[in-house]
Design a protein around this motif. Structure first.
Motif, short mmCIF file in Angstrom:
data_model
loop_
_atom_site.label_atom_id
_atom_site.label_comp_id
_atom_site.label_asym_id
_atom_site.label_seq_id
_atom_site.Cartn_x
_atom_site.Cartn_y
_atom_site.Cartn_z
N THR A 7 12.35 24.82 18.43
CA THR A 7 11.80 23.47 18.13
C THR A 7 12.96 22.68 18.10
O THR A 7 13.86 22.51 17.51
N ARG A 9 14.31 18.74 17.39
CA ARG A 9 13.99 17.59 16.40
C ARG A 9 14.78 16.42 16.60
O ARG A 9 14.75 15.47 16.03
N ARG A 32 3.07 18.84 16.35
CA ARG A 32 3.56 19.18 14.91
C ARG A 32 2.86 20.57 14.60
O ARG A 32 1.70 20.81 14.96
N ASP A 62 9.03 18.46 17.87
CA ASP A 62 8.28 17.75 16.61
C ASP A 62 8.13 16.31 16.63
O ASP A 62 9.18 15.41 16.53
#
Length: 132
Positions: A7, A9, A32, A62
């Motif tokens: 993930t 970010r 999300r 994200d």
């Protein structure tokens, strides 16, 4: 053995993955982890990641991360999940039957549907002959 999807970010993580992945399709799912449709897509991507690992890298982005907003705006991520494809740092456009040719919006119905889309990109890149 589990095949975990990273993930991302931060913008620099996305930049690095796009820039440093050579001769593989980069698949970025913008969404999300709290959204049920994103979770459905994530399950399909997770189950497919090993099958496409020779020719694709899959990561989750994200959209709520403040450090990702430049990409959210640039790719006009108005609906989640949205999936964007790259090859050798070039954004791959697609005709998925919608007016937006820059991304896949929504989920895939089955694992094979996602694998088929990645395979189409590989054939476009390799200029596979069309079978009649």
């Amino acid at each position: 053995m589990e095949y975990l999807l990273p993930t991302l970010r931060e913008k620099r993580e996305v930049d690095s993955l796009i820039r440093d992945t050579i001769d593989k399709v980069v698949v970025l799912r913008f969404g999300r982890s709290s959204d049920s449709v994103c979770l459905q897509l994530d399950d399909i991507l997770y189950k497919s990641a090993r099958d496409v690992s020779r020719f694709a890298t899959v990561a989750l982005v994200d959209v709520d991360s403040e450090k990702i907003q430049v990409y959210v705006k640039y790719f006009d991520i108005a609906f989640i999940p949205s999936t964007i494809f790259f090859f050798n740092a070039h954004h791959m456009k697609m005709d998925s039957g919608s007016a937006d040719h820059t991304k896949w919006v929504g989920t895939f119905q089955r694992k094979q549907d996602f694998v088929d889309v990645v395979e189409v990109f590989i054939c476009m890149i390799l200029e596979c002959p069309v079978k009649v």
